[in-house]
Design a protein around this motif. Structure first.
Motif, PDB file in Angstrom:
ATOM      1  N   SER A  29      -7.034  -1.375   1.416  1.00  8.52           N
ATOM      2  CA  SER A  29      -6.302  -0.069   1.131  1.00  8.52           C
ATOM      3  C   SER A  29      -7.545   0.873   0.935  1.00  8.52           C
ATOM      4  N   ARG A  49       0.746  -1.159  -0.105  1.00  7.89           N
ATOM      5  CA  ARG A  49      -0.084   0.048  -0.102  1.00  7.89           C
ATOM      6  C   ARG A  49       0.934   1.432  -0.105  1.00  7.89           C
ATOM      7  N   THR A  74      -2.375  10.401   2.971  1.00  6.28           N
ATOM      8  CA  THR A  74      -2.288   9.347   3.980  1.00  6.28           C
ATOM      9  C   THR A  74      -3.359   8.279   3.633  1.00  6.28           C
ATOM     10  N   SER A  75      -4.202   8.853   2.990  1.00 13.13           N
ATOM     11  CA  SER A  75      -5.368   7.791   2.342  1.00 13.13           C
ATOM     12  C   SER A  75      -5.954   7.941   0.849  1.00 13.13           C
ATOM     13  N   TRP A  76      -6.514   6.746   0.208  1.00 14.71           N
ATOM     14  CA  TRP A  76      -6.736   7.045  -1.129  1.00 14.71           C
ATOM     15  C   TRP A  76      -7.717   8.258  -1.318  1.00 14.71           C
TER      16      TRP A  76
END
Length: 288
Positions: free
Chosen positions: A121, A60, A82-84
């Motif tokens: 993810s 990831r 920090t995230s999709w």
């Protein structure tokens, strides 16, 4: 870039979609080495407003790093997400800035899309949110996603039952060359082989453009096959493993199935395969 051969129909479809006058979401899929990336890069002449590619077997963190680096290359100046959901928000903001006073198409290409969808993810929900809440509202966006893991593309993009259900405006399955296209391709590369030789090469390599590109016009078919598969350091020595590893998370189990099938001329039933290899206990699905 090398002239593209045998993809006139696909070029025609891409041109029609380009001239549609509305937002487009194109899903392109097909086996590895068939020329998907080459097709898109050739059609757009590498003129993208954003281009990113997934990393085969990446974690990831690796996939997000690759996506962030692509954002930076095309003008993003913020911190790494920090995230999709945050990453796709950054992409949407980048595209909206680029689209101000834009008269031509806004072209976005994400290659090897399945690679980004690592375990837990949150990639797919983020892609869903990006397209439905931001990208599809940009009338002149031309969004192309591409993947070699055909089952993943079919399940998650083409036949998605959740937020991306019927969101792809067009799907394209890029197949290997036909025998006629193989002959055309080899002629374009100065091969002077008789048709029987073209047929023999096609029977071995299956019309896959990458494999055909490895052939040497100065050699005959047997010598080429010897070089590619049986020489001291053959070009395609590990291709079998590379193909399976690119398609399956547990590639060795699927290779076991192929090895088992090769041991009996009449083949095996699905039940026999499962029992022989104890696949049920290992929770391995046998391809239909």
């Amino acid at each position: 870039m090398e002239k593209i051969i045998g993809r006139e129909a696909e070029f025609g479809k891409l041109t029609d979609h380009m001239e549609s006058g509305k937002s487009e979401f194109i899903a392109l899929y097909g086996r590895r080495r068939v020329g998907k990336t080459f097709l898109i890069r050739s059609f757009f002449k590498d003129q993208f407003d954003f281009y990113a590619t997934g990393v085969i077997d990446g974690s990831r963190e690796t996939e997000m790093e690759a996506f962030h680096n692509a954002l930076v290359r095309y003008g993003h100046k913020g911190n790494k997400a920090t995230s999709w959901i945050e990453a796709f928000t950054q992409l949407a903001e980048l595209l909206e800035r680029k689209n101000r006073n834009r008269k031509r198409r806004l072209v976005v290409f994400i290659d090897e899309l399945p690679c980004f969808d690592t375990h837990r993810s949150g990639f797919l929900p983020a892609l869903d949110l990006f397209w439905n809440s931001r990208a599809s509202w940009i009338d002149n966006i031309y969004f192309v996603v591409c993947g070699s893991a055909t089952s993943w593309m079919m399940r998650n993009i083409v036949n998605n039952k959740a937020g991306l259900h019927k969101r792809a405006t067009h799907t394209m399955h890029l197949r290997p060359f036909s025998l006629g296209q193989t002959e055309e391709y080899l002629k374009s590369r100065k091969f002077r082989w008789p048709r029987i030789a073209v047929l023999q090469a096609y029977m071995v390599l299956g019309g896959v453009p990458y494999y055909l590109s490895l052939l040497d016009a100065k050699k005959n078919v047997p010598d080429n096959i010897d070089t590619l598969f049986f020489s001291a350091e053959p070009e395609l020595e590990n291709e079998y493993q590379r193909l399976f590893n690119s398609l399956f998370k547990n590639a060795e189990s699927y290779m076991e199935i192929v090895r088992l099938l090769s041991t009996r001329r009449d083949g095996y039933t699905r039940t026999e395969i499962a029992n022989e290899l104890k696949l049920v206990a290992r929770n391995i699905k046998i391809p239909s």
